[in-house]
Design an enzyme around this catalytic site. Structure first.
Site, mmCIF file in Angstrom:
data_model
loop_
_atom_site.group_PDB
_atom_site.id
_atom_site.type_symbol
_atom_site.label_atom_id
_atom_site.label_comp_id
_atom_site.label_asym_id
_atom_site.label_seq_id
_atom_site.Cartn_x
_atom_site.Cartn_y
_atom_site.Cartn_z
ATOM 1 N N GLU A 139 49.778 -0.927 21.931
ATOM 2 C CA GLU A 139 49.993 0.495 21.627
ATOM 3 C C GLU A 139 50.152 0.753 20.135
ATOM 4 O O GLU A 139 49.642 1.740 19.609
ATOM 5 C CB GLU A 139 51.246 0.996 22.352
ATOM 6 N N ASP A 140 50.870 -0.140 19.454
ATOM 7 C CA ASP A 140 51.261 0.152 18.069
ATOM 8 C C ASP A 140 50.548 -0.680 17.010
ATOM 9 O O ASP A 140 50.860 -0.564 15.823
ATOM 10 C CB ASP A 140 52.783 -0.039 17.919
#
Length: 715
Positions: A84-85
């Protein structure tokens, strides 16, 4: 009782030491590889606190180690945010760490990048993905819980609005999931931290009073522990006695539920007795009841009837020394381990496998959630029912054959019926509880024997949704009602099509055999004829749209559609005949209306209603007296407006009401106001004002309709 303070930062060596405490022969190479990769891809990233981002995955991994999870799960904890990051792809993760860890990380990853405009839909879809991943591997939710726990531990760095949003979500979804999985310490911490941010004034007041109470009762706690330990030892039972104070949030909930003040909460003290065998649990219970008077109605045997989250203990409340009311829990060391670790205590570390069939059967709530997410298309509805299904309080009831059914508090015979089988629920018409007939909205109580009465003619109705409590019952009822509504819509759609096709010389049966009909389905993107008919019945598309695509254009020129017609058939003008007339589109005059005509340039006589605003701008010398000649069989376009309460199936009900009078709909438009009112505009073909009044009267009888009237303009 836990009071929460910020800890020193977790180091990777701390995680290794924790894992070694329960798995001394563990191979740490995988864990070290995950740590190094996480440090590399998160390098330069910081949290809102200004701390390095790597602190977060380390904290998550430590929580998982405290839960005594296996190495792939803890490794996934270290990597849980990389998809996600960071720029890491699923394929890269899979190549580096294998499919097992990649799937765990993907199951935890949020779907915030998906294009949902409504935050509630995004939230619901996140849970939906999480539930599906849980069904494949329960470790996904354990990682997600660990992630959420550390996030709420550091929630103070968010803006107030964001803090409250995360805290509310934690209280409604994550704490109940932790409870359902039997991880009580995590559930308590999640609840207390969320409570602290949602209502800091109430939290601080209860926290302060509990600290004072705990300090005041310390000697009392030690005295009770000593009495219990000695008395049990006299009877040959070796036991560990623990004394504790109730949690802030559980005290707050009790105050709110009973409408009482803190000083009126009398059972703030709780003791735990841990023994070596199940037999000793019951012996200890007898000894405690001989020492102190038990409070009637406060004994619960969760050993004979375990909770769905595996929890087992004996619960009793007694009047202890000096008249002090106190709760006592009695359990074995194995039961204690399950109560602390929940489902994690059942994990197969050595084999690397998940729960076996018998254990998976015990978490039936997860199966039910999986079923409902497959059956509910509406994401917001899924989120609503998910919250209901995570409701923690249960009642234990029995079938006539003695089988135990665990249902949420407030459950009714409807919930019981669907817990047995869908068909039992769908054909339920009544119930007997302990041999007596009860209504279907009767709230079941623990220990009752329930018998369901069925009939092939009985079916669910929408009122059942008012008192059905379980997600299974609500989902099955909704599914039945939707199928029923769709069947009605299909029949209505077929009737409307058949009627309209007859007007152009076609038959629905013949049309369905032709190649053009298959092309029609493709054109409107329908998979089957039933889907097309249902769309017409629900008012999603009009019959005119469908017929317009398949009938020859020349057959669609209907009697009364031409705006220029022979005067002699409709209008009489001062005894003159055979003059060219046309009917004004601004007011659409209808036989029965008071009308007036005026001379136009090149278009003969223009016919208007006498109250038409456009007539006022015409010089009086151009006026011509006109009147209707009587019934003529022509159809005239008329615009009507229907105001109603917005509800599902409204357009279909209105369309059905119009078609029942044999009236054709030319156009339809629907909009909704900010206040939730539906505005429905129709252009219909009417022969005269009497027919129009009958139609409006018919429409006013449709459920939820506030007003039905003729209008001059389309919108």
């Amino acid at each position: 009782m836990r009071f929460f303070k910020r800890r020193n930062f977790v180091r990777f060596t701390d995680i290794k030491e924790e894992v070694a405490s329960y798995s001394p022969d563990a191979d740490f190479s995988l864990l070290e590889k995950a740590y190094v990769f996480s440090a590399k891809v998160h390098k330069g990233q910081t949290r809102l606190s200004g701390e390095p981002y790597l602190i977060h995955p380390l904290e998550v991994a430590m929580i998982l180690a405290k839960l005594r999870m296996d190495l792939p799960t803890i490794s996934a904890g270290l990597l849980h945010d990389v998809l996600e990051d960071t720029l890491t792809s699923f394929q890269e993760l899979k190549e580096l760490f294998g499919e097992e860890i990649a799937n765990l990380v993907d199951g935890v990853t949020k779907i915030s990048k998906l294009p949902f405009s409504d935050p509630k839909i995004t939230q619901a879809e996140t849970y939906r993905k999480m539930i599906m991943a849980m069904a494949k591997d329960i470790r996904v939710i354990l990682i997600k819980l660990a992630d959420r726990l550390h996030n709420v531990r550091t929630l103070e760095y968010h803006e107030e609005e964001k803090r409250k949003l995360i805290a509310k979500e934690t209280l409604e979804i994550y704490a109940p999931i932790a409870h359902r999985l039997g991880i009580e310490w995590m559930k308590n911490e999640l609840e207390n931290l969320a409570f602290q941010h949602l209502d800091p004034v109430a939290y601080n007041e209860i926290y302060r009073k509990l600290r004072h109470f705990e300090k005041e009762k310390q000697k009392y706690i030690e005295e009770v522990k000593k009495i219990l330990k000695n008395k049990l030892k006299e009877n040959g039972i070796e036991a560990e006695i623990q004394g504790r104070i109730k949690e802030p949030y559980s005290v707050y909930e009790k105050m709110k539920r009973l409408g009482i003040d803190f000083e009126q909460v009398y059972d703030l003290l709780a003791f735990r007795v841990i023994v070596n065998s199940e037999q000793e649990c019951y012996q200890a219970l007898g000894i405690i009841h001989s020492l102190w008077t038990p409070v009637p109605g406060r004994f619960k045997d969760y050993i004979a009837l375990p909770k769905p989250n595996f929890y087992q203990s004996l619960h009793t409340t007694v009047i202890g020394p000096y008249g002090e009311r106190m709760e006592v829990q009695i359990r074995t060391w194995e039961m204690h381990k399950v109560a602390e670790e929940g489902i994690a205590a059942h994990w197969k570390y050595k084999t690397g496998k998940g729960l076996d069939e018998e254990e998976a059967e015990k978490i039936g709530w997860l199966r039910q959630i999986l079923e409902l997410q497959q059956e509910l298309e509406d994401s917001k509805e899924f989120l609503h029912i998910l919250k209901i299904d995570l409701y923690p309080d249960e009642v234990y009831v029995f079938t006539p054959k003695g089988e135990v059914k665990v249902l949420p508090k407030g459950a009714t015979p409807i919930d019981f019926a669907y817990s047995i089988h869908t068909e039992i629920g769908n054909h339920c018409y009544g119930a007997r509880v302990n041999g007596k007939l009860v209504p279907l909205d009767y709230e079941l109580k623990s220990g009752e024997i329930v018998e369901i009465l069925t009939s092939p003619k009985a079916h669910p109705n929408r009122d059942w949704l008012k008192f059905a409590r379980t997600s299974r019952a609500r989902t099955k009822i909704l599914k039945f009602l939707r199928e029923q509504e769709k069947n009605h819509a299909i029949i209505l759609g077929q009737e409307l099509c058949e009627k309209e096709l007859k007007k152009v010389g076609l038959s629905l049966g013949e049309l369905q055999k032709k190649e053009e009909f298959k092309k029609l389905l493709e054109l409107f993107n329908f998979k089957s004829p039933d889907d097309l008919f249902a769309a017409i019945g629900f008012g999603k598309i009009t019959v005119s749209q469908v017929v317009g695509k398949i009938a020859p254009q020349e057959t669609l020129v209907r009697k009364g559609k031409s705006r220029k017609i022979n005067l002699g058939t409709l209008i009489k003008i001062n005894g003159m005949e055979n003059l060219l007339v046309h009917f004004a589109k601004c007011c659409n005059p209808l036989p029965g209306d008071e009308v007036i005509g005026f001379v136009t340039r090149g278009h003969g006589i223009s016919i208007h209603t006498s109250d038409c605003p456009n007539v006022l701008s015409v010089p009086p010398e151009r006026y011509v007296e006109v009147e209707w000649k009587g019934e003529n069989g022509f159809l005239f376009p008329v615009k009507i407006k229907v105001q109603a309460e917005d509800r599902k199936g409204l357009l279909a009900a209105l369309s059905n009401s119009i078609s029942q009078m044999g009236i054709n709909i030319l156009k339809a438009h629907v909009s909704t106001t900010k206040s939730g009112e539906a505005l429905n505009f129709f252009e219909v073909e009417i022969s005269n004002t009497k027919q129009l009044e009958k139609l409006l009267s018919h429409l006013r009888k449709v459920k939820g309709v506030k007003k039905a009237e003729r209008v001059k303009k389309w919108i």
